[in-house]
Design a protein around this motif. Structure first.
Motif, short mmCIF file in Angstrom:
data_model
loop_
_atom_site.label_atom_id
_atom_site.label_comp_id
_atom_site.label_asym_id
_atom_site.label_seq_id
_atom_site.Cartn_x
_atom_site.Cartn_y
_atom_site.Cartn_z
N THR B 75 0.67 -1.34 0.11
CA THR B 75 -0.13 0.12 -0.01
C THR B 75 0.90 1.15 0.01
O THR B 75 0.66 2.03 -0.84
CB THR B 75 -1.00 0.15 1.40
OG1 THR B 75 -1.65 -1.15 1.27
CG2 THR B 75 -1.89 0.97 1.06
N TRP B 76 1.97 1.23 0.80
CA TRP B 76 2.85 2.49 0.88
C TRP B 76 3.33 2.66 -0.30
O TRP B 76 3.35 3.95 -0.81
CB TRP B 76 4.07 2.15 1.61
CG TRP B 76 3.73 2.17 3.29
CD1 TRP B 76 2.46 2.37 3.84
CD2 TRP B 76 4.66 2.51 4.32
NE1 TRP B 76 2.51 2.40 5.13
CE2 TRP B 76 3.96 2.51 5.43
CE3 TRP B 76 6.02 2.51 4.43
CZ2 TRP B 76 4.55 2.77 6.80
CZ3 TRP B 76 6.49 2.66 5.66
CH2 TRP B 76 5.75 2.72 6.78
N PHE B 77 3.67 2.12 -1.18
CA PHE B 77 4.40 2.22 -2.48
C PHE B 77 3.43 2.26 -3.53
O PHE B 77 3.58 2.18 -4.89
CB PHE B 77 5.55 1.30 -2.88
CG PHE B 77 6.60 1.44 -1.93
CD1 PHE B 77 7.49 2.71 -2.11
CD2 PHE B 77 6.97 0.68 -1.11
CE1 PHE B 77 8.59 2.91 -1.02
CE2 PHE B 77 8.17 0.66 -0.03
CZ PHE B 77 8.91 1.92 -0.22
N ASN B 78 1.89 2.37 -3.30
CA ASN B 78 0.94 2.48 -4.38
C ASN B 78 0.69 1.21 -5.25
O ASN B 78 0.12 1.59 -6.24
CB ASN B 78 1.17 3.94 -4.90
CG ASN B 78 1.06 5.08 -4.29
OD1 ASN B 78 0.46 4.88 -3.02
ND2 ASN B 78 1.39 5.94 -4.53
N ASN B 80 -1.52 -1.22 -4.83
CA ASN B 80 -2.87 -1.11 -4.65
C ASN B 80 -3.39 -0.09 -5.73
O ASN B 80 -4.48 -0.49 -6.12
CB ASN B 80 -3.38 -1.07 -3.17
CG ASN B 80 -2.98 0.51 -2.63
OD1 ASN B 80 -2.05 0.99 -3.04
ND2 ASN B 80 -3.82 0.72 -1.70
N GLY B 81 -2.79 0.86 -5.92
CA GLY B 81 -3.46 1.84 -6.77
C GLY B 81 -3.64 1.28 -8.26
O GLY B 81 -4.61 1.66 -8.69
N CYS B 82 -2.98 0.44 -8.67
CA CYS B 82 -2.99 -0.31 -10.12
C CYS B 82 -3.60 -1.79 -9.88
O CYS B 82 -4.21 -2.19 -10.64
CB CYS B 82 -1.81 -0.29 -10.89
SG CYS B 82 -1.12 1.32 -11.19
N HIS B 83 -2.95 -2.60 -8.63
CA HIS B 83 -3.45 -3.88 -8.84
C HIS B 83 -4.40 -4.26 -7.65
O HIS B 83 -4.85 -5.37 -7.58
CB HIS B 83 -2.22 -4.70 -8.53
CG HIS B 83 -1.16 -4.81 -9.42
ND1 HIS B 83 -1.17 -5.23 -10.63
CD2 HIS B 83 0.01 -3.66 -9.50
CE1 HIS B 83 -0.06 -4.95 -11.34
NE2 HIS B 83 0.90 -3.94 -10.67
N ALA B 84 -5.19 -2.92 -7.00
CA ALA B 84 -6.07 -3.36 -6.20
C ALA B 84 -5.76 -4.18 -4.94
O ALA B 84 -4.48 -4.30 -4.73
CB ALA B 84 -7.38 -3.58 -6.86
N ASN B 85 -6.61 -5.03 -4.36
CA ASN B 85 -6.16 -6.04 -3.48
C ASN B 85 -5.94 -7.10 -4.12
O ASN B 85 -6.30 -8.49 -3.48
CB ASN B 85 -7.39 -6.01 -2.33
CG ASN B 85 -7.21 -4.82 -1.55
OD1 ASN B 85 -6.41 -4.38 -0.62
ND2 ASN B 85 -8.25 -4.01 -1.59
N GLY B 91 -3.30 -2.31 -13.60
CA GLY B 91 -2.53 -3.46 -13.76
C GLY B 91 -3.34 -4.67 -13.65
O GLY B 91 -4.53 -4.89 -13.33
N PRO B 121 6.08 0.04 -13.68
CA PRO B 121 7.22 1.03 -13.47
C PRO B 121 8.34 0.27 -12.98
O PRO B 121 8.24 -0.76 -12.19
CB PRO B 121 6.68 2.05 -12.44
CG PRO B 121 5.32 1.71 -12.11
CD PRO B 121 5.13 0.36 -12.71
N PHE B 123 11.21 0.02 -10.00
CA PHE B 123 11.44 0.47 -8.60
C PHE B 123 12.97 0.51 -8.15
O PHE B 123 12.87 0.54 -6.80
CB PHE B 123 10.28 -0.33 -7.66
CG PHE B 123 8.89 0.42 -7.70
CD1 PHE B 123 8.10 -0.12 -8.76
CD2 PHE B 123 8.22 1.44 -7.06
CE1 PHE B 123 6.70 0.42 -8.92
CE2 PHE B 123 7.15 1.72 -7.02
CZ PHE B 123 6.17 0.97 -7.96
#
Lengths: 601, 186
Positions: B75-78, B80-85, B91, B121, B123
């Protein structure tokens, strides 16, 4: 349950009986402005059809009587199985079709049987751009002007292509995917200026709109949606109607320190243009991040409507549809320009069916909201205060950090998303394809890392009251009332088309392309295409003099991402929560990318 | 008789210790593990690809502490923003059985570090190496490709569906499809 919908439902049978005959007695219906009523040339050169964005054609060969005989004239594969949100254009005897990423433009020769390909142009956008496209890799269409076809690419370029030969005239890079910037909207060309905006409201971009020289691709002006007045192009001509939009540098002071730099306000929807006032109208996207507690303040100039001088870009007025937006309610939906009598006086208005669930009727010379009537089931908002212009939020449904707030209606994608309505010049009715969705929402802390999402919310979308998720509604603009509605199992993500034959067209996510009676809403004809429909229907007169209707079939977009992105239905929060409502879509349709063109036998 | 009862208990207790085993000293930012792995099961010659695994992968993906740290960093590195849970979004899904760029933990570490052509991306040097391994271990838990005992239980946030621990054991099918949009005609 407090749903506003209840009153609308009760009113429908009554309206069906009374609305048509009573119209003559209660004053004229709104009408398109003169600049949108030039004689029909049988073409469809821009997705909006005309500068007023009515998406209405005067062609009437296909009528309510004979539409049942429609049959396929030809088909064409875009070669890309992603969400097809684009509008097929027709200029002269050529049709232009634009695919989703990798944004290939095809020209089809309508003079030949089967409309063979004349040429294709591939801008070869960077594949990595797919990683910063929030909601499938869609594109909302090309636009034609003066011998060139213009469109945006997912990796934030704008391209001009020679409409005859398919040769690239110019290509300008306007954004950086490492900052989360992409482009998905259809440009609008106004007096040799190509007007485009940036997408990326879920990636902490700083939104802007920009005008390029149609001949060279050089930037002529650029106006940000956040930041100091100078950057927003707010100067002495800026005269907003409401007090909350007056003051210096509100694009800075209505944010926590520096938050405006990642504040969103992307511009990815529709632009309309009034040549008489020389003003363009467009909406700004949601503020970032979604988690509103990280950005106390009104978050100007996100989630609202701008009027700007088309030549200079200077702002004339602004109206914020969602001040301090709580739920991702972008203001980017279509702006339909109409003339109408309001309380005995003629007014030039802008009609905007918003994500907030209201159809806004705004005086487009001043920015005054004349009315804002609900067109869908709402729990999170109670109305719009016409004195202050402010959206009234229901405090019970406001997000709380780390707590799930349930049954928020409308959902994040709004009562209606980007897919444009049509206004019939003949019936005076607005046809709104929209959604009936609610959601559960939990705000969580969002970290800003450039090039990655900046959201801060866990969301689960679910069907609204009644269980159906889509609605196709006929709307009386003056009365602010629904006349009839067709319920759809899935959200409506396709645009609408109105024609002088008293037939209105739209498609649903199951793949049915429908023709309905413009006055009664009776489904007169429907055809099952290969995949779900989320595109924009258009109509034209072919070189043979016959009327044709065109639509792209191919499910996707935010709502259809479960299919186009092959998402896992076990995770309700997938696709920012949309998968929770769309679990069944994989059992109903598969991906596609096919153009269908219909005609009478 | 009693010994037979005690022995399994001791075994369980010892297993539990390993389950919670943790390193307190973080890797320096510049450190990078060097697994030698292939992205495909096919190789020239009948023997299959030549690979070398240091064993680091097992250490991470069989360890509840690492997986739970990975859940936090996810979650911290986001991610979840693309792969949700795990169900995906912009993604691909991570909880399903199809792995475009390989589903072993070493592949996932490499995917996070290097990025992938269609939107993932890179990392490298943005996330410390050990945290990349922890995120990869958590990603492995989404499809229950880690031991049940090490997989996370229900989380405090909105429930996306059954917790990783309650999911049936998964499998990894290599060579999932590159999203069709990446295949350019012309």
């Amino acid at each position: 349950m407090g749903y506003l919908r209840v009153t609308i439902l009760l009113a429908v049978p009554l309206l069906l009986q009374l609305s048509v005959p009573s119209r003559a007695q209660t004053g004229p219906q709104p009408s398109p402005p003169p600049f949108a009523t030039t004689p029909e040339d049988g073409q469809w050169t821009i997705p909006q059809k005309n500068f007023a964005s009515t998406r209405y054609s005067d062609l009437s060969e296909i009528s309510a009587e004979n539409v049942k005989n429609l049959q396929v004239a030809f088909t064409f594969s875009t070669g890309v199985n992603k969400g097809q949100e684009s509008a097929p254009l027709v200029v002269g005897s050529t049709m232009y079709v634009l695919s989703p990423y990798p944004n290939i433009l095809y020209a089809l020769d309508l003079t030949q049987p089967g409309a063979p390909m004349k040429w294709q142009y591939n801008p070869k956008p960077a594949a990595a751009a797919q990683g910063v496209a929030c909601c499938d890799v869609v594109n909302r269409g090309p636009t034609f002007s003066n011998g060139k076809v213009f469109f945006t690419t997912l990796d934030a370029h704008v391209v001009a292509v020679n409409a005859e030969t398919g040769e690239e005239v110019w290509k300008t890079k306007l954004g950086y995917i490492n900052r989360g910037e992409t482009m998905t909207m259809a440009p609008l060309v106004v007096k040799d200026k190509v007007i485009v905006g940036i997408s990326g409201g879920e990636y902490g971009v700083r939104g802007w709109i920009q005008a390029l020289d149609a001949n060279s691709g050089q930037s002529l002006w650029k106006a940000y949606s956040t930041g100091p007045d100078q950057d927003v192009k707010i100067g002495p001509d800026f005269k907003p109607f409401y007090d909350s939009d007056k003051g210096k540098d509100l694009g800075v002071t209505t944010w926590p320190a520096d938050a405006w730099q990642q504040g969103g306000g992307s511009v990815w929807g529709w632009i309309s243009y009034d040549p008489d006032l020389n003003l363009i109208y467009y909406g700004t996207g949601n503020p970032g991040p979604w988690n509103a507690s990280q950005r106390p303040g009104d978050n100007k100039w996100t989630a609202g409507i701008f009027a700007r001088d088309a030549d200079s870009g200077e702002a004339r007025w602004f109206y914020q549809t969602a001040p301090h937006d709580l739920h991702d309610w972008d203001g980017i939906n279509e702006m339909i320009l109409l003339d109408m009598e309001w309380e005995g006086k003629p007014r030039k208005v802008l009609v905007h069916p918003g994500r907030t669930g209201f159809v806004y009727v705004v005086d487009r010379t001043t920015g005054e909201v004349l009315s804002a009537k609900p067109f869908a089931a709402l729990t999170a908002v109670t109305g719009v205060d016409l004195k202050t212009g402010r959206l009234q939020y229901n405090a019970d449904k406001a997000p709380v950090i780390n707590r799930v707030v349930r049954d928020i209606c409308p959902t994040a994608s709004g009562s209606k998303d980007w897919n444009p309505s049509a206004f019939s010049h003949k019936t005076g009715i607005l046809y709104i394809p929209h959604e009936n969705l609610c959601m559960d929402w939990e705000s969580v802390e969002a970290n800003y890392i450039a090039g990655t999402p900046y959201v801060g919310a866990e969301v689960r979308v679910h069907p609204g009251p009644g269980g159906h998720m889509g609605e196709f509604s006929a709307w009386d603009v003056r009365e602010g009332k629904e006349l009839w509605t067709i319920n759809e199992r899935f959200p409506l993500w396709s645009g609408a088309l109105a024609t002088a034959g008293d037939v209105v067209f739209y498609g649903n996510m199951e793949g049915w392309f429908k023709a309905v009676h413009a006055r009664t809403g009776e489904v007169l004809w429907q055809f099952k295409t290969a995949s779900g429909i989320i595109g924009q229907p258009t109509t034209y007169r072919g070189p043979d003099g016959k009327q044709y209707v065109a639509i792209l079939s191919g499910v996707g977009g935010w709502a259809g991402a479960i299919v186009s992105g092959d998402l896992d239905p076990r995770d309700g929060t997938a696709a920012t929560g949309f998968v929770n409502a769309m679990r069944d879509l994989k059992n109903v349709t598969t991906t596609g990318g096919t153009l269908y063109v219909f005609k009478l036998p | 008789m009693k010994v037979y009862l005690v022995l399994p208990l001791v075994a369980f207790a010892l297993a539990a210790c390993e389950r919670e085993d943790r390193e307190y000293r973080a890797n320096p930012m510049t450190a990078e593990s060097q697994e030698k792995i292939a992205l495909v099961p096919l190789s020239a010659g009948p023997s299959g690809p030549t690979e070398y695994r240091s064993g680091l992968g097992k250490e991470y993906e069989e360890n509840a502490f690492h997986i739970s740290q990975g859940q936090r960093f996810y979650t911290w590195f986001n991610c979840n923003g693309c792969h949700a849970n795990g169900g995906g979004g912009s993604g691909p899904a991570l909880m399903d059985d199809r792995w475009i760029y390989g589903g072993q933990i070493e592949n996932i570490v490499q995917t996070i570090r290097e990025g992938r052509p269609n939107g993932m991306p890179s990392f490298r040097r943005k996330i410390p190496d050990d945290q990349i391994w922890e995120i990869a271990a958590y990603v492995r838990s989404m499809g229950r490709n880690v031991p049940k005992a090490a997989a996370p239980g229900r989380k405090d946030d909105m429930s996306p569906g059954p917790a990783e621990q309650r999911r049936p054991p998964g499998q990894v099918i290599d060579g999932g499809q590159v999203p069709p949009s990446a295949q350019m005609p012309q």
